[in-house]
Design a protein around this motif. Structure first.
Motif, PDB file in Angstrom:
ATOM      1  N   ASP A 124       6.162   0.892  10.153  1.00  0.00           N
ATOM      2  CA  ASP A 124       5.266   0.064   9.090  1.00  0.00           C
ATOM      3  C   ASP A 124       4.060   0.138   9.938  1.00  0.00           C
ATOM      4  OD1 ASP A 124       7.743  -0.432   7.869  1.00  0.00           O
ATOM      5  OD2 ASP A 124       7.743  -2.423   8.129  1.00  0.00           O
ATOM      6  N   ARG A 197      -0.039  -5.442   5.455  1.00  0.00           N
ATOM      7  CA  ARG A 197       1.421  -5.851   5.620  1.00  0.00           C
ATOM      8  C   ARG A 197       1.868  -6.948   4.539  1.00  0.00           C
ATOM      9  NH1 ARG A 197       1.025  -8.108  10.802  1.00  0.00           N
ATOM     10  NH2 ARG A 197       0.721  -5.714  11.534  1.00  0.00           N
ATOM     11  N   LEU A 201       2.418  -3.321   1.553  1.00  0.00           N
ATOM     12  CA  LEU A 201       3.726  -2.892   1.882  1.00  0.00           C
ATOM     13  C   LEU A 201       4.618  -3.297   1.077  1.00  0.00           C
ATOM     14  CD1 LEU A 201       3.797  -2.513   5.694  1.00  0.00           C
ATOM     15  CD2 LEU A 201       2.706  -1.083   4.169  1.00  0.00           C
TER      16      LEU A 201
END
Length: 322
Positions: A124, A197, A201
């Protein structure tokens, strides 16, 4: 291409002794636990105390307790990670961390001479780095994102978790009943990486479930292209000379000229020109058809100047005012 945590550790074969960069967060806690179990007596930990937030002392206490339980030697490096004007806080902290890691590796009081350093960025983090590079209009070097292995300051550096999703790291810890500390700044939406994030994502996961693999392939393609450009730049710089001859530079095509100029400035003078600065420099070179044409152009942290038939570079503090 995405790996489980255990698979990633099975593929990890660093030179020993190994140091693990330990922040106290989930990722570095998991990496230290796994490495200490696999190579008992051959692993150390390095904790960088940035001193930027009240929670920093809590991070250090967690790392101290964890290392004491694992019987892993711990070095705590305290740094000044405040950012300079025009520098992002993340960049300043990153540079401070690397300096601290290198200082710890060179510490003669360490239990053993460190050969490798492992950092705990995961898949990630790699996606976030690529998206940040795209948002800034980066070239292939930026789109290559983070390498899994590289050499620096006489050390081998590794990111063994770079193909492991962040959720898989936390699942691995929970399955073992292990705790970690959460950095409160990770929830601060003022930072672009945190917005990626929290917002991008999940949307990517819903729309392109395999995005970690496909993004990783794109970064790998960019890394290969960047390596090729570096080879061409080395050959061209050998041909044009150091410092570069203006006539030889003018004989190159636009793309190769830009490539070798960028390489010369970065390798020889440790400065990177912005896109507009590089275009302006190439425009000046194109106009440099007579001996009387001056070049004195701000590039990176200094000035590119004409010195007879050559290009020179002088630091901003010593350059003549324009």
């Amino acid at each position: 291409m995405t790996q489980s945590f255990d698979e990633a550790l099975r593929c990890f074969a660093p030179a020993l002794p190994l140091a693990v960069g330990l922040s106290g967060g989930a990722d570095s806690t998991a990496l230290l636990l796994a490495c200490a179990a696999r190579w008992p007596g051959q692993v150390q930990a390095i904790h960088v105390h940035h001193g930027l937030q009240a929670a920093a002392d809590g991070f250090e206490r967690h790392c101290t307790a964890l290392c004491a339980r694992l019987q892993v030697p711990l070095q705590v490096q305290r740094v000044d990670a405040r950012h300079a004007p025009g520098q992002s806080p993340e960049e300043a902290a990153r540079h401070a961390r690397y300096r601290a890691f290198e200082a710890a590796a060179q510490d003669r009081k360490a239990p053993a001479t460190i050969q490798s350093i492992a950092l705990a960025q995961h898949a990630d983090d790699q996606v976030e780095t690529l998206l940040l590079a795209l948002s800034r209009g980066a070239g292939v070097a930026g789109l290559a994102a983070m390498p899994m292995q590289w050499a620096r300051a006489g050390l081998q550096w590794h990111r063994p978790l770079l193909r492991v999703p962040g959720a898989a790291v936390r699942d691995w810890l929970r399955a073992r009943g292990e705790a970690w500390v959460e950095d409160p700044t990770n929830q601060d939406q003022r930072y672009t990486r945190n917005r990626i994030r929290a917002q991008l994502l999940p949307a990517l996961q819903a729309t392109f479930p395999q995005f970690r693999d496909t993004f990783a392939r794109s970064s790998q393609h960019a890394a290969h292209a960047d390596a090729l450009l570096q080879e061409i730049a080395q050959q061209d710089l050998a041909a044009v000379g150091v410092p570069p001859a203006i006539g030889a530079l003018r004989a190159l095509g636009t793309a190769r000229q830009a490539n070798v100029l960028r390489y010369w400035l970065r390798q020889t003078h440790q400065t990177t020109p912005g896109t507009a600065q590089l275009h302006a420099l190439q425009h000046q070179l194109a106009a440099c058809a007579t001996r009387g044409h001056r070049i004195e152009l701000k590039v990176g942290r200094g000035f590119v100047v004409r010195q007879g038939e050559l290009l020179g570079f002088v630091e901003a503090l010593t350059a003549p005012s324009l």
